[in-house]
Design a protein around this motif. Structure first.
Motif, PDB file in Angstrom:
ATOM      1  N   ARG A 177     -44.303  46.702  -9.292  1.00  0.00           N
ATOM      2  CA  ARG A 177     -43.147  46.187  -8.558  1.00  0.00           C
ATOM      3  C   ARG A 177     -42.028  45.674  -9.448  1.00  0.00           C
ATOM      4  O   ARG A 177     -40.852  45.815  -9.129  1.00  0.00           O
ATOM      5  CB  ARG A 177     -43.592  45.084  -7.602  1.00  0.00           C
ATOM      6  N   ASN A 178     -42.387  45.050 -10.564  1.00  0.00           N
ATOM      7  CA  ASN A 178     -41.357  44.393 -11.366  1.00  0.00           C
ATOM      8  C   ASN A 178     -41.259  44.924 -12.789  1.00  0.00           C
ATOM      9  O   ASN A 178     -40.517  44.374 -13.600  1.00  0.00           O
ATOM     10  CB  ASN A 178     -41.617  42.879 -11.407  1.00  0.00           C
ATOM     11  N   ARG A 226     -40.251  48.386  -2.781  1.00  0.00           N
ATOM     12  CA  ARG A 226     -39.281  48.401  -3.881  1.00  0.00           C
ATOM     13  C   ARG A 226     -39.599  49.540  -4.846  1.00  0.00           C
ATOM     14  O   ARG A 226     -40.669  49.570  -5.461  1.00  0.00           O
ATOM     15  CB  ARG A 226     -39.295  47.078  -4.632  1.00  0.00           C
ATOM     16  N   LYS A 263     -31.083  47.592  -5.830  1.00  0.00           N
ATOM     17  CA  LYS A 263     -30.242  46.407  -6.044  1.00  0.00           C
ATOM     18  C   LYS A 263     -30.254  45.504  -4.816  1.00  0.00           C
ATOM     19  O   LYS A 263     -30.339  44.276  -4.925  1.00  0.00           O
ATOM     20  CB  LYS A 263     -28.807  46.831  -6.363  1.00  0.00           C
ATOM     21  N   LEU A 291     -32.612  45.147  -2.627  1.00  0.00           N
ATOM     22  CA  LEU A 291     -33.887  44.445  -2.553  1.00  0.00           C
ATOM     23  C   LEU A 291     -33.979  43.347  -3.608  1.00  0.00           C
ATOM     24  O   LEU A 291     -34.387  42.209  -3.316  1.00  0.00           O
ATOM     25  CB  LEU A 291     -35.041  45.437  -2.715  1.00  0.00           C
ATOM     26  N   LYS A 292     -33.590  43.665  -4.846  1.00  0.00           N
ATOM     27  CA  LYS A 292     -33.701  42.690  -5.929  1.00  0.00           C
ATOM     28  C   LYS A 292     -32.765  41.503  -5.704  1.00  0.00           C
ATOM     29  O   LYS A 292     -33.140  40.362  -5.952  1.00  0.00           O
ATOM     30  CB  LYS A 292     -33.383  43.361  -7.268  1.00  0.00           C
ATOM     31  N   ASP A 293     -31.544  41.773  -5.221  1.00  0.00           N
ATOM     32  CA  ASP A 293     -30.579  40.689  -4.992  1.00  0.00           C
ATOM     33  C   ASP A 293     -31.065  39.694  -3.949  1.00  0.00           C
ATOM     34  O   ASP A 293     -30.664  38.522  -3.951  1.00  0.00           O
ATOM     35  CB  ASP A 293     -29.228  41.266  -4.547  1.00  0.00           C
ATOM     36  N   GLN A 294     -31.927  40.167  -3.051  1.00  0.00           N
ATOM     37  CA  GLN A 294     -32.421  39.298  -1.978  1.00  0.00           C
ATOM     38  C   GLN A 294     -33.887  38.893  -2.180  1.00  0.00           C
ATOM     39  O   GLN A 294     -34.522  38.353  -1.280  1.00  0.00           O
ATOM     40  CB  GLN A 294     -32.263  40.017  -0.629  1.00  0.00           C
ATOM     41  N   ASP A 295     -34.393  39.138  -3.403  1.00  0.00           N
ATOM     42  CA  ASP A 295     -35.786  38.823  -3.729  1.00  0.00           C
ATOM     43  C   ASP A 295     -36.753  39.410  -2.701  1.00  0.00           C
ATOM     44  O   ASP A 295     -37.739  38.778  -2.307  1.00  0.00           O
ATOM     45  CB  ASP A 295     -35.995  37.298  -3.818  1.00  0.00           C
ATOM     46  N   ALA A 296     -36.455  40.626  -2.281  1.00  0.00           N
ATOM     47  CA  ALA A 296     -37.284  41.296  -1.271  1.00  0.00           C
ATOM     48  C   ALA A 296     -38.150  42.365  -1.929  1.00  0.00           C
ATOM     49  O   ALA A 296     -37.721  43.054  -2.856  1.00  0.00           O
ATOM     50  CB  ALA A 296     -36.406  41.931  -0.203  1.00  0.00           C
ATOM     51  N   GLU A 297     -39.368  42.498  -1.422  1.00  0.00           N
ATOM     52  CA  GLU A 297     -40.288  43.515  -1.936  1.00  0.00           C
ATOM     53  C   GLU A 297     -40.191  44.810  -1.149  1.00  0.00           C
ATOM     54  O   GLU A 297     -40.512  45.880  -1.657  1.00  0.00           O
ATOM     55  CB  GLU A 297     -41.731  43.008  -1.886  1.00  0.00           C
TER      56      GLU A 297
END
Length: 298
Positions: free
Chosen positions: A17-18, A192, A207, A209-215
């Motif tokens: 994921r990260n 993600r 972007k 998803l990452k901007d909103q800390d969403a998986e």
């Protein structure tokens, strides 16, 4: 006439994921293999069928390890020694006196079968054999369950985080959805995606998803009453991303008003290859098939 054998394979999209360093995927498989060997706890994949990772061999030739990791899955029957036994002589359940002399060494497992896999870290795709000679077979969902369980080990999660797996659908799976005569509802779930070889749309989704800390994100399209959805090209492009990084599901009706339910999960990509057993090794034929499958999806 030469006797030909047939092998079949599916593909998995395996995503950290990260993180997305191809060499991390190599280490992931090596560490998972090491942990399984240390724990000696096979993974239940279906009923009394259990499995473990066999050898994991990194390709150090030519282009290097990020272009290939080879291995196999060992499947066998896990006998429940405390379970009920059947006596063919008496045609009823065996008595304790019938079974007390049974001794099966713990390190020996019956009904052993081996299935090849080839992992391509650069593309985080794994091609796994699901059928082979002498009737051996393993379902796509069993393969997915095996790796999901293997990567769910606490030591693995601590080092690599959560890992998502999607079974690659057939190339026409989405077309089956788009061609429903009266398309009433479409649901697209996207985990993600990895930031590799993206087009503009994938980059935008990542972007967002990452901007909103969403998986993950889920898109739901419901048609107006009595109408059929007319999906835009952008929506179809999002569906393509979802099919490889999640799932696309749809509901509608055919021309006779009978309900239709479709899902990319119902159409796993499953390719095959023939080879002559007296002229070619099964492992060689599988390697050829693995590259064929990879070329279809990347």
């Amino acid at each position: 006439m030469p006797i030909q054998s047939r092998i079949e394979a599916i593909a998995l999209n395996i995503r950290m994921r990260n993180k997305h360093d191809p060499m991390l995927y190599v280490k992931l498989l090596e560490d998972t293999n090491k942990i399984q060997r240390e724990n000696q706890r096979p993974i239940n994949i279906r009923g009394d069928q259990h499995a473990v990772l066999g050898r994991v061999r990194v390709n150090h030739r030519e282009k290097g390890p990020i272009y290939g990791v080879h291995g196999d899955i060992h499947r066998f029957t896990q006998i429940d020694k405390d379970g009920h036994w059947y006596n063919f002589v008496t045609s009823k359940e065996a008595e304790e006196s019938d079974t007390e002399s049974i001794s099966v060494p713990e390190h020996l497992k019956p009904n052993y079968k081996s299935f090849y896999f080839e992992f391509f870290p650069k593309y985080h795709r794994m091609v796994v054999q699901v059928k082979g000679p002498n009737g051996k077979s393993m379902g796509p969902t069993s393969v997915k369950k095996f790796f999901e369980s293997a990567f769910n080990d606490e030591k693995i999660k601590e080092k690599y985080g959560e890992i998502d797996i999607t079974i690659e659908p057939t190339t026409d799976a989405l077309e089956k959805i788009f061609s429903i005569p009266q398309l009433r509802k479409v649901t697209m779930e996207i985990m993600r995606p990895n930031p590799d070889e993206f087009g503009d749309l994938e980059e935008d989704l990542l972007k967002e998803l990452k901007d909103q800390d969403a998986e993950q994100v889920t898109y739901i399209y419901d048609s107006e009453k009595g109408k059929s959805l007319k999906l835009s090209e952008k929506t179809k492009a999002i569906a393509k991303v979802a099919s490889q990084n999640g799932v696309v599901e749809a509901f509608g009706k055919d021309v006779t008003q009978h309900p239709i339910n479709e899902s990319t999960k119902a159409h796993p990509l499953q390719e095959f290859e023939y080879y002559e057993k007296d002229k070619e090794l099964e492992s060689s034929a599988f390697s050829r098939l693995a590259n064929k499958v990879l070329n279809l999806i990347v």
